[in-house]
Design a protein around this motif. Structure first.
Motif, short mmCIF file in Angstrom:
data_model
loop_
_atom_site.label_atom_id
_atom_site.label_comp_id
_atom_site.label_asym_id
_atom_site.label_seq_id
_atom_site.Cartn_x
_atom_site.Cartn_y
_atom_site.Cartn_z
N LEU A 130 0.82 -1.21 0.00
CA LEU A 130 0.00 0.00 0.00
C LEU A 130 0.85 1.26 0.00
CD1 LEU A 130 -3.10 -0.77 2.25
CD2 LEU A 130 -3.02 -0.35 -0.20
N SER A 131 2.03 1.20 0.63
CA SER A 131 2.87 2.40 0.60
C SER A 131 3.36 2.66 -0.83
CB SER A 131 4.02 2.30 1.58
OG SER A 131 4.82 1.20 1.26
N ALA A 132 3.63 1.57 -1.56
CA ALA A 132 4.02 1.74 -2.96
C ALA A 132 2.83 2.26 -3.76
CB ALA A 132 4.49 0.40 -3.54
N ALA A 133 1.65 1.74 -3.46
CA ALA A 133 0.45 2.16 -4.18
C ALA A 133 0.15 3.63 -3.97
CB ALA A 133 -0.75 1.32 -3.75
N GLN A 134 0.49 4.15 -2.80
CA GLN A 134 0.20 5.56 -2.52
C GLN A 134 1.05 6.51 -3.35
OE1 GLN A 134 0.61 5.31 1.71
NE2 GLN A 134 -1.59 5.20 2.02
N LYS A 135 2.15 6.01 -3.90
CA LYS A 135 2.97 6.87 -4.76
C LYS A 135 2.44 6.90 -6.18
CE LYS A 135 7.17 6.49 -2.12
NZ LYS A 135 8.34 5.65 -1.90
N PHE A 136 1.38 6.13 -6.42
CA PHE A 136 0.75 6.13 -7.74
C PHE A 136 -0.21 7.31 -7.78
CE2 PHE A 136 -3.11 4.78 -10.11
CZ PHE A 136 -2.58 4.92 -11.36
N THR A 137 0.19 8.38 -8.42
CA THR A 137 -0.65 9.57 -8.52
C THR A 137 -0.66 10.03 -9.97
OG1 THR A 137 1.18 11.11 -8.26
CG2 THR A 137 0.13 10.33 -6.22
N PRO A 138 -1.59 10.90 -10.32
CA PRO A 138 -1.60 11.40 -11.70
C PRO A 138 -0.30 12.09 -12.09
CG PRO A 138 -3.68 11.91 -10.62
CD PRO A 138 -2.76 11.35 -9.55
N ASP A 139 0.51 12.52 -11.10
CA ASP A 139 1.78 13.18 -11.41
C ASP A 139 2.75 12.29 -12.16
OD1 ASP A 139 0.61 15.09 -9.86
OD2 ASP A 139 1.86 14.70 -8.10
N ILE A 140 2.58 10.96 -12.07
CA ILE A 140 3.54 10.11 -12.78
C ILE A 140 3.25 10.06 -14.27
CG2 ILE A 140 3.99 8.70 -10.72
CD1 ILE A 140 2.52 6.38 -12.06
N PHE A 141 2.08 10.56 -14.66
CA PHE A 141 1.72 10.52 -16.09
C PHE A 141 2.08 11.82 -16.76
CE2 PHE A 141 -0.91 7.36 -14.13
CZ PHE A 141 -0.77 6.31 -15.01
N PRO A 142 2.42 11.74 -18.04
CA PRO A 142 2.67 12.98 -18.78
C PRO A 142 1.36 13.75 -18.91
CG PRO A 142 2.59 11.12 -20.28
CD PRO A 142 2.55 10.55 -18.88
N LYS A 143 1.47 15.05 -18.94
CA LYS A 143 0.26 15.84 -19.17
C LYS A 143 -0.15 15.60 -20.62
CE LYS A 143 0.01 17.06 -15.14
NZ LYS A 143 0.07 15.62 -14.80
N PRO A 144 -1.38 15.16 -20.84
CA PRO A 144 -1.76 14.78 -22.21
C PRO A 144 -1.79 16.00 -23.13
CG PRO A 144 -3.67 14.76 -20.77
CD PRO A 144 -2.48 15.08 -19.89
N SER A 145 -1.24 15.83 -24.33
CA SER A 145 -1.30 16.91 -25.29
C SER A 145 -2.72 16.95 -25.84
CB SER A 145 -0.29 16.69 -26.42
OG SER A 145 -0.19 15.31 -26.70
N LYS A 146 -3.08 15.84 -26.50
CA LYS A 146 -4.46 15.72 -27.01
C LYS A 146 -4.86 14.26 -26.82
CE LYS A 146 -5.92 19.61 -28.91
NZ LYS A 146 -5.46 20.39 -27.74
N MET A 147 -5.98 14.03 -26.16
CA MET A 147 -6.44 12.66 -26.00
C MET A 147 -7.72 12.50 -26.79
SD MET A 147 -4.73 10.37 -24.37
CE MET A 147 -5.87 9.15 -23.77
#
Length: 125
Positions: A108-125
């Motif tokens: 769970l501590s590893a899971a808590q580091k999973f945030t939208p910040d790890i994803f690139p900001k989408p250019s166009k989806m």
């Protein structure tokens, strides 16, 4: 086997992530997080026809298929559309988890580091 014409929206997102991790910002992220995540992404219902991705934030790689270097630090299961919402910051991971839109196995501590910040900001989806 699911029909390959049913492209998951997540595929495009993880493709962007692959490129993102190769960039300088991505390399910083790998240093900071240093964990391996596995994503099981289902077209319609968690647990069915899942497409598995490994996001290795130790090596900075994204690949299709289960993690081969032992056990991932955390494994997440999502429906395609929910994964996209979480990744784009439209749904909070904690809320997704509480609603059952996201399932977690592993640390769970590893899971808590999973945030939208790890994803690139989408250019166009």
């Amino acid at each position: 086997m699911a029909d390959s014409t049913n492209q998951l929206k997540s595929d495009a997102l993880l493709e962007q992530m692959k490129q993102h991790l190769a960039s300088d910002a991505g390399k910083e992220l790998t240093k900071k997080i240093n964990l391996v995540y596995q994503f099981n992404i289902a077209p319609k219902k968690i647990g069915f026809d899942e497409v598995i991705y490994t996001v290795d934030l130790k090596k900075g790689e994204v690949c299709k298929g289960p993690y081969e270097g032992g056990k991932p630090d955390a494994t997440f299961s999502f429906k395609d559309e929910d994964f996209v919402k979480v990744a784009l910051g439209k749904m909070n991971p904690q809320i997704a988890f509480m609603r059952g839109a996201m399932k977690i196995k592993g640390s769970l501590s590893a899971a808590q580091k999973f945030t939208p910040d790890i994803f690139p900001k989408p250019s166009k989806m």
